[in-house]
Design an enzyme around this catalytic site. Sequence first.
Site, PDB file in Angstrom:
ATOM      1  N   GLU A 174       0.843  -1.211   0.000  1.00  0.00           N
ATOM      2  CA  GLU A 174       0.000   0.000   0.000  1.00  0.00           C
ATOM      3  C   GLU A 174       0.872   1.253   0.000  1.00  0.00           C
ATOM      4  OE1 GLU A 174      -3.318  -0.070   2.773  1.00  0.00           O
ATOM      5  OE2 GLU A 174      -4.183  -1.793   1.730  1.00  0.00           O
ATOM      6  N   GLU A 297      -4.916  -8.791  -0.013  1.00  0.00           N
ATOM      7  CA  GLU A 297      -5.721  -8.404   1.155  1.00  0.00           C
ATOM      8  C   GLU A 297      -7.160  -8.320   0.702  1.00  0.00           C
ATOM      9  OE1 GLU A 297      -4.433  -5.170   3.667  1.00  0.00           O
ATOM     10  OE2 GLU A 297      -2.326  -5.679   3.335  1.00  0.00           O
TER      11      GLU A 297
HETATM   12  O1  AHR Z   1      -5.290  -5.662   7.012  1.00  0.00           O
HETATM   13  C1  AHR Z   1      -5.246  -4.465   7.724  1.00  0.00           C
HETATM   14  C2  AHR Z   1      -4.574  -3.357   6.941  1.00  0.00           C
HETATM   15  O2  AHR Z   1      -5.337  -3.029   5.825  1.00  0.00           O
HETATM   16  C3  AHR Z   1      -3.225  -3.666   6.358  1.00  0.00           C
HETATM   17  O3  AHR Z   1      -2.200  -3.512   7.275  1.00  0.00           O
HETATM   18  C4  AHR Z   1      -3.106  -2.658   5.270  1.00  0.00           C
HETATM   19  O4  AHR Z   1      -2.276  -3.092   4.221  1.00  0.00           O
HETATM   20  C5  AHR Z   1      -4.540  -2.425   4.835  1.00  0.00           C
HETATM   21  O5  AHR Z   1      -4.845  -1.105   4.760  1.00  0.00           O
END
Ligand code: AHR
Length: 496
Positions: A174, A297
């Site tokens: 990210e 994710e």
């Molecule tokens: O999964 C929680 C968070 O969500 C992670 O650390 C991040 O990459 C995303 O914003």
Amino acid sequence: MTANITLNADRVAGTIDRNLYGHFAEHLGRCIYEGIWVGEDSPISNTNGIRNDVLEALRRLQVPVLRWPGGCFADEYHWKDGIGPRGDRKRMVNTHWGGVVENNHFGTHEFLMLCELLDCAPYINGNVGSGTVQEMAEWVEYMTFDGVSPMAELRQANGRKAPWKVPYFGVGNENWGCGGNMRPEYYADLYRQFQTYVRQYGDNKITKIACGPGGADYRWTETVMREAHAKMDAFTLHHYTVPGPSWQDKGEAIGFTEQEWFTTMERALQMDELITRHSAIMDQYDPERRIGLIVDEWGTWFNVEPGTNPGFLYQQNTVRDALVAAATLHIFQKHCKRVRMANLAQTVNVLQAVILTEGERMLLTPTYHVFEMLKVHQDAELLDVHLQSESYELEGRELPQLSVSASRSSDGRIHLSLANLHPTRSAPLKLAVRGAATEGLRLSAVELTGDAMDAHNTFDQPERVKPRAADALVLESGAVHGSVAPMSVTLVTLQS
Ligand code: AHR
């Protein structure tokens, strides 16, 4: 109306990479500490510090790949703080997640040991946001170099003679947000630079993974693909299902209305459009589909359980989460020619966890059961399925009522999984199999459902939601007839 499903057993639409069933564990809340790592001296039964109940449960899931150490944590993590005698390891503040002290007791050796115990592939996410090229290069050398070098010697001094295999390495996380707030142009240049030093030592072949967009940020994909596609093997996408009206109010994990249920399904199904549109951009630069899309994710994200640390992202997990899991896995399977890996956030005690713990107690969530039921799709051939069914309508909005996916595993069994997204209406169905001999076929089916939209397991009632034999389906004249319950996930197995 009866849903008509035609399974074309002679039309193979791709191969379902086992890694679509991957997981993600970050140094966040009680995921690593307590959820996985309890330490060797813990009264909780453990193997070299890793709790045995969780280990056994994850083994049953056949976790193919595990991503670590973050998430946002990855771009603040300095791996050298997490090696050597545990008592000497540096303590740091976990600024993203609750401001708690991180003692670094779970580091590179512990993570790679966990992967060995689970027999899964490690996916390590490196630090671009606050790390250096040298730090990243040395981490790869430390883990994978089999020869004489400062990092290989340091690894050996820390008790590990042979290098590990590290097949997946992420260059930042990210980086448009918590990983450095970068513009895509800037990240693309940094990616090109950092990845140069992610070396392939010996026969360790690293899939180099570039940071992709969050949600519908198509400009990020366009720019990073244009500038760096030749230097990457994979590209990520993050998409969370947040049903609430805002980031401040993400919606409740339990005690929600049917409107919230519907919105949850609607937002989960957006994954299809996101993958389609990001893939279309990737196709321009990579028409051969050499580069894998990795959804590293995904999952539901609700308001934290009242009374818990807001930085720990602890939420209950209901039959609604189970439906999100099944429908999303179906979407990944549909796109298996481009999507090669996905990692549910996050394994234990965080977001859409498959396992929850409370001290020495542990429970399996409805999402766990979906991953266990559907694991038969791992590495199987995706089969073409045609579905005609009613839609699920609410207040002028419309969704498909059913989500379906089918595959054939190497032993010849055909598996069809079905999710009924409607919380109150069952789905009568007829499933016709064509393109395969149907004489002598035998049917078995299991289903997961609940007695309420927010049915979930608790430490006192850990088996309220669990799979049961689905006896409302029968095989007659080569077709499956019957119906699936409201808000259910069903796995049908056909074998001769
Ligand atoms: O999964 C929680 C968070 O969500 C992670 O650390 C991040 O990459 C995303 O914003």
